[in-house]
Design an enzyme around this catalytic site. Structure first.
Site, PDB file in Angstrom:
ATOM      1  N   PRO A 295       0.691  -1.336  -0.270  1.00  0.00           N
ATOM      2  CA  PRO A 295       0.071  -0.032   0.033  1.00  0.00           C
ATOM      3  C   PRO A 295       0.759   0.973  -0.139  1.00  0.00           C
ATOM      4  O   PRO A 295       1.511   1.223   0.814  1.00  0.00           O
ATOM      5  CB  PRO A 295      -0.640  -0.020   1.102  1.00  0.00           C
ATOM      6  CG  PRO A 295      -0.223  -1.459   2.328  1.00  0.00           C
ATOM      7  CD  PRO A 295       0.565  -2.097   1.606  1.00  0.00           C
ATOM      8  N   HIS A 296       0.356   2.095  -0.292  1.00  0.00           N
ATOM      9  CA  HIS A 296       1.509   3.732  -0.748  1.00  0.00           C
ATOM     10  C   HIS A 296       0.545   4.713  -0.946  1.00  0.00           C
ATOM     11  O   HIS A 296      -0.546   4.624  -1.496  1.00  0.00           O
ATOM     12  CB  HIS A 296       2.739   2.987  -1.418  1.00  0.00           C
ATOM     13  CG  HIS A 296       1.821   2.838  -2.840  1.00  0.00           C
ATOM     14  ND1 HIS A 296       1.858   1.356  -3.456  1.00  0.00           N
ATOM     15  CD2 HIS A 296       1.282   3.609  -4.136  1.00  0.00           C
ATOM     16  CE1 HIS A 296       0.985   1.830  -4.445  1.00  0.00           C
ATOM     17  NE2 HIS A 296       0.989   3.008  -5.064  1.00  0.00           N
TER      18      HIS A 296
END
Length: 153
Positions: free
Chosen positions: A65-66
């Site tokens: 996730p980013h």
């Protein structure tokens, strides 16, 4: 770029109670608050917004996730090892037990992509993932990650 330049020891945690992707993001927000003084709610919202574009589960039990966030001046990372894998909507439909979250400045360009590529290459190494899964100690996980040599692209 090395993982030690984007990951602090206090941003590496073993987490046992994740029941969903959203709960995992809340834990990432809590770690981001403690390790980097980010607002936990803003962190969760940024991750959820990015995730709405498509899942960041890359396969083999790994999620990346980013998000881009205001108030950050460099790319930063958070690593969570989950004791119980969760459904993440990964490309291979496998549940996720390794999550490496990245946060970048809103205006960052290539640095964000370089960091994402570095983490992706590093966690593509099956031998490293086996070692990570066998060591439920945050300090050991940090050492394994920061000493790892990324797999060639």
């Amino acid at each position: 770029m090395a993982l030690s330049s984007i990951l602090k020891p206090e941003a590496v945690k073993v987490f046992s109670a994740a029941s969903s992707k959203k709960r995992l993001f809340q834990e990432i927000g809590d770690v981001a608050s403690g390790a980097y003084q980010l607002d936990p709610q803003d962190t969760v919202e940024a991750l959820l917004e990015r995730e709405s574009l498509g899942p960041t589960g890359v396969g083999h039990g790994v999620a990346l996730p980013h998000a881009r966030m205001p108030g950050i001046d460099a790319v930063i990372g958070i690593f969570l090892m989950l004791e119980k894998p969760i459904d993440f909507g990964a490309v291979d439909r496998q549940p996720v037990d390794i999550a490496f979250a990245l946060f970048a400045p809103e205006e960052s360009g290539v640095e964000h992509l370089k960091a994402l590529a570095l983490v992706s290459r590093t966690l593509r190494d099956p031998a490293l993932c086996i070692k990570l899964r066998a060591n439920p100690d945050a300090a050991t996980l940090y050492t394994l990650l920061t000493e790892a040599q990324p797999v060639a692209a």
